[in-house]
Write a protein that holds these residues in place. Structure first.
Motif, PDB file in Angstrom:
ATOM      1  N   UNK A 186       0.728  -1.102  -0.126  1.00 41.30           N
ATOM      2  CA  UNK A 186       0.074  -0.169   0.020  1.00 41.30           C
ATOM      3  C   UNK A 186       0.673   1.255  -0.135  1.00 41.30           C
ATOM      4  N   UNK A 187       1.998   1.169   0.649  1.00 43.43           N
ATOM      5  CA  UNK A 187       2.913   2.450   0.664  1.00 43.43           C
ATOM      6  C   UNK A 187       3.232   2.817  -0.632  1.00 43.43           C
ATOM      7  N   UNK A 188       3.652   1.482  -1.292  1.00 43.80           N
ATOM      8  CA  UNK A 188       4.292   1.841  -2.857  1.00 43.80           C
ATOM      9  C   UNK A 188       3.093   2.137  -3.725  1.00 43.80           C
ATOM     10  N   UNK A 189       1.942   1.461  -3.649  1.00 43.84           N
ATOM     11  CA  UNK A 189       0.770   1.905  -4.482  1.00 43.84           C
ATOM     12  C   UNK A 189       0.164   3.268  -4.205  1.00 43.84           C
ATOM     13  N   UNK A 190       0.207   3.923  -3.117  1.00 47.87           N
ATOM     14  CA  UNK A 190      -0.326   5.137  -2.756  1.00 47.87           C
ATOM     15  C   UNK A 190       0.874   6.273  -3.110  1.00 47.87           C
ATOM     16  N   UNK A 191       2.125   5.846  -3.490  1.00 47.76           N
ATOM     17  CA  UNK A 191       3.215   6.811  -3.605  1.00 47.76           C
ATOM     18  C   UNK A 191       3.746   6.843  -5.059  1.00 47.76           C
ATOM     19  N   UNK A 192       3.441   6.078  -5.877  1.00 46.94           N
ATOM     20  CA  UNK A 192       4.204   5.825  -7.046  1.00 46.94           C
ATOM     21  C   UNK A 192       3.021   5.909  -8.331  1.00 46.94           C
ATOM     22  N   UNK A 193       3.393   6.748  -9.421  1.00 45.10           N
ATOM     23  CA  UNK A 193       2.691   6.471 -10.537  1.00 45.10           C
ATOM     24  C   UNK A 193       3.555   6.381 -11.930  1.00 45.10           C
ATOM     25  N   UNK A 194       4.852   6.356 -11.664  1.00 51.00           N
ATOM     26  CA  UNK A 194       5.592   5.944 -12.815  1.00 51.00           C
ATOM     27  C   UNK A 194       5.283   4.736 -13.757  1.00 51.00           C
ATOM     28  N   UNK A 195       5.531   4.616 -14.782  1.00 49.72           N
ATOM     29  CA  UNK A 195       5.175   3.351 -15.901  1.00 49.72           C
ATOM     30  C   UNK A 195       5.933   2.101 -15.034  1.00 49.72           C
ATOM     31  N   UNK A 196       5.107   1.033 -15.430  1.00 50.47           N
ATOM     32  CA  UNK A 196       5.419  -0.205 -15.009  1.00 50.47           C
ATOM     33  C   UNK A 196       6.560  -0.493 -15.599  1.00 50.47           C
ATOM     34  N   UNK A 197       7.546  -1.207 -15.131  1.00 48.65           N
ATOM     35  CA  UNK A 197       8.877  -1.544 -16.035  1.00 48.65           C
ATOM     36  C   UNK A 197       8.317  -2.854 -17.278  1.00 48.65           C
ATOM     37  N   UNK A 198       9.050  -2.716 -18.179  1.00 48.30           N
ATOM     38  CA  UNK A 198       8.866  -3.432 -19.412  1.00 48.30           C
ATOM     39  C   UNK A 198       9.728  -4.915 -19.171  1.00 48.30           C
ATOM     40  N   UNK A 199       8.830  -6.165 -19.278  1.00 48.29           N
ATOM     41  CA  UNK A 199       9.575  -7.297 -19.152  1.00 48.29           C
ATOM     42  C   UNK A 199      10.574  -7.816 -20.415  1.00 48.29           C
ATOM     43  N   UNK A 200      11.543  -8.350 -19.880  1.00 50.17           N
ATOM     44  CA  UNK A 200      12.562  -8.804 -20.905  1.00 50.17           C
ATOM     45  C   UNK A 200      12.045  -9.882 -22.043  1.00 50.17           C
ATOM     46  N   UNK A 201      12.516 -10.062 -23.028  1.00 49.93           N
ATOM     47  CA  UNK A 201      12.367 -11.239 -24.002  1.00 49.93           C
ATOM     48  C   UNK A 201      12.925 -12.299 -23.421  1.00 49.93           C
ATOM     49  N   UNK A 202      12.520 -13.524 -23.759  1.00 48.02           N
ATOM     50  CA  UNK A 202      13.039 -14.731 -23.613  1.00 48.02           C
ATOM     51  C   UNK A 202      14.529 -14.932 -23.924  1.00 48.02           C
ATOM     52  N   UNK A 203      15.100 -15.566 -23.091  1.00 53.50           N
ATOM     53  CA  UNK A 203      16.649 -15.919 -23.449  1.00 53.50           C
ATOM     54  C   UNK A 203      16.506 -16.702 -24.814  1.00 53.50           C
ATOM     55  N   UNK A 204      17.810 -16.615 -25.386  1.00 48.12           N
ATOM     56  CA  UNK A 204      17.980 -17.315 -26.654  1.00 48.12           C
ATOM     57  C   UNK A 204      17.257 -16.896 -27.830  1.00 48.12           C
ATOM     58  N   UNK A 205      16.191 -16.192 -27.733  1.00 44.64           N
ATOM     59  CA  UNK A 205      15.301 -15.660 -28.743  1.00 44.64           C
ATOM     60  C   UNK A 205      16.289 -14.794 -29.660  1.00 44.64           C
ATOM     61  N   UNK A 206      17.228 -14.138 -29.422  1.00 52.37           N
ATOM     62  CA  UNK A 206      17.943 -13.369 -30.228  1.00 52.37           C
ATOM     63  C   UNK A 206      19.341 -14.133 -30.996  1.00 52.37           C
ATOM     64  N   UNK A 207      19.409 -15.380 -30.813  1.00 53.61           N
ATOM     65  CA  UNK A 207      20.479 -16.195 -31.379  1.00 53.61           C
ATOM     66  C   UNK A 207      20.199 -16.216 -32.940  1.00 53.61           C
ATOM     67  N   UNK A 208      21.183 -16.154 -33.651  1.00 50.25           N
ATOM     68  CA  UNK A 208      21.292 -16.458 -34.906  1.00 50.25           C
ATOM     69  C   UNK A 208      20.847 -17.872 -35.293  1.00 50.25           C
ATOM     70  N   UNK A 209      20.025 -18.263 -36.217  1.00 49.66           N
ATOM     71  CA  UNK A 209      19.762 -19.600 -36.668  1.00 49.66           C
ATOM     72  C   UNK A 209      20.799 -20.180 -37.546  1.00 49.66           C
ATOM     73  N   UNK A 210      20.952 -21.514 -37.429  1.00 45.54           N
ATOM     74  CA  UNK A 210      21.639 -22.241 -38.435  1.00 45.54           C
ATOM     75  C   UNK A 210      20.937 -22.984 -39.413  1.00 45.54           C
ATOM     76  N   UNK A 211      20.926 -22.253 -40.249  1.00 40.38           N
ATOM     77  CA  UNK A 211      20.014 -22.608 -41.578  1.00 40.38           C
ATOM     78  C   UNK A 211      20.236 -24.023 -42.140  1.00 40.38           C
ATOM     79  N   UNK A 212      21.635 -24.614 -41.867  1.00 41.31           N
ATOM     80  CA  UNK A 212      22.019 -25.858 -42.255  1.00 41.31           C
ATOM     81  C   UNK A 212      21.734 -26.824 -41.554  1.00 41.31           C
ATOM     82  N   UNK A 213      21.061 -26.601 -40.177  1.00 38.61           N
ATOM     83  CA  UNK A 213      20.912 -27.813 -39.486  1.00 38.61           C
ATOM     84  C   UNK A 213      19.802 -28.608 -39.630  1.00 38.61           C
ATOM     85  N   UNK A 214      19.773 -29.737 -39.037  1.00 34.31           N
ATOM     86  CA  UNK A 214      18.837 -30.777 -39.503  1.00 34.31           C
ATOM     87  C   UNK A 214      17.581 -30.449 -38.866  1.00 34.31           C
TER      88      UNK A 214
END
Length: 335
Positions: A186-214
């Motif tokens: 309640x102390x936080x909810x009553x005294x903050x009005x900034x935007x909520x943090x943005x969640x991060x993307x999942x790990x490994x989703x930014x790795x390059x794909x190996x097009x030659x992979x099976x």
């Protein structure tokens, strides 16, 4: 006749009020003694309690952390609004030099509970993180994965600035089962009005794909629904489908993420140290994200390279199972 009957007979004891007076005085003395004893015991107990309180509810030592918004007006307001007590915890001082934006509590056993305002959102906060609401504030539980640690930190994520509450817990126990977060929330909810943090993307989703992979289809179909306490999820907490990776989550922990058909990281070179897990050699990319306790492992020597992001404390559980699935569903190339 009547007068004669009233006369005291020779040899009979004299009848007076002295006996009853003595008994009354004795009772009064006894009562006074009991009262004095009670007062004395109460004074001793009160003194002992004061002494115990002084020894138990001592100041807490808190070192500096990265808290870019700690000196903000919102943090000042939150700290002023914090409850003096929460569950068995009582507000105590902080040993000088006290960090900005901090508060502390102790319980009757001396256990510490610390509050830090203005910290950065944790690296563990991702699109699959589950939050719990207390006191009008959403909280993310992050348990310390360091071996031997019993610390758990809960981050407020409904708005900014972010507040972190840290305390000790027994294995398998959530901090909010022993500490009420309602007053702090309640102390936080009553005294903050900034935007909520943005969640991060999942790990490994930014790795390059190996097009030659099976093909990874058979491997993906064989993946388990659970790894110990981790359960597989197919959607983000926002309800969006998860594509390209397989994900398992557990309370208070970073997710286990598996991706098949990726290229090798830049840190890998011929002759790099490998770890053999059953029939599969693994390369560990030792670079950890800031604030993260998850590492990334790459399975080599089969038709497709498999990458696994997982907390360091569950590697012995997850990697053997993944190794078995790789060996059962992929062709060994020996490369």
């Amino acid at each position: 006749m009547i007068g004669a009957m009233a006369e005291q007979r020779p040899g009979s004891p004299e009848v007076t009020d002295q006996g009853s007076s003595t008994r009354g005085l004795s009772r009064t003395t006894t009562v006074l003694a009991l009262v004095l004893a009670v007062v004395f015991v109460s004074a001793v107990l009160a003194g002992a309690k004061i002494l115990v309180d002084r020894n138990v509810y001592t100041d807490v030592s808190m070192g500096p952390v990265d808290a870019p918004d700690a000196d903000s007006p919102a943090c000042d307001a939150i700290l002023d609004a914090l409850p003096d007590r929460t569950s068995d915890y009582r507000s105590v001082g902080i040993t000088e030099p006290a960090p900005t934006g901090a508060a502390a509590y102790r319980d009757s056993g001396g256990a510490e509970l610390t509050v830090r305002c203005g910290v950065s959102a944790p690296a563990q906060y991702s699109v699959v993180s589950s939050v719990v609401s207390h006191g009008g504030t959403d909280w993310l539980r992050v348990d310390d994965a360091t071996e031997g640690s019993d610390l758990s930190t809960w981050y407020s994520l409904s708005s900014t600035p972010v507040v972190a509450v840290t305390g000790s817990v027994d294995p398998g126990t959530a901090l909010d089962s022993t500490v009420s977060f309602d007053g702090i929330g309640r102390a936080i909810a009553d005294n903050t009005d900034g935007d909520a943090p943005t969640p991060r993307a999942l790990p490994l989703t930014d790795l390059p794909a190996d097009r030659s992979a099976a093909s990874c289809t058979e491997f993906g179909d064989a993946l388990a629904d659970a790894f110990g306490a981790y359960r597989r999820v197919t959607e983000t907490t926002a309800g969006e489908p998860i594509d390209g990776v397989a994900v398992w989550t557990a309370p208070g922990a970073e997710p286990v993420v598996v991706r098949c058909g990726v290229g090798m990281p830049e840190s890998y070179a011929a002759g790099a140290q490998l770890t053999q897990v059953d029939e599969v050699p693994w390369y560990e990319d030792t670079a950890l994200g800031n604030g993260s306790t998850a590492g990334v492992w790459y399975a080599l020597g089969y038709g497709s390279t498999v990458a696994v992001s997982l907390p360091l404390d569950v590697g012995d559980t997850v990697l053997p199972q993944i190794s078995g699935i790789i060996a059962d569903t992929m062709v060994k190339t020996g490369e």
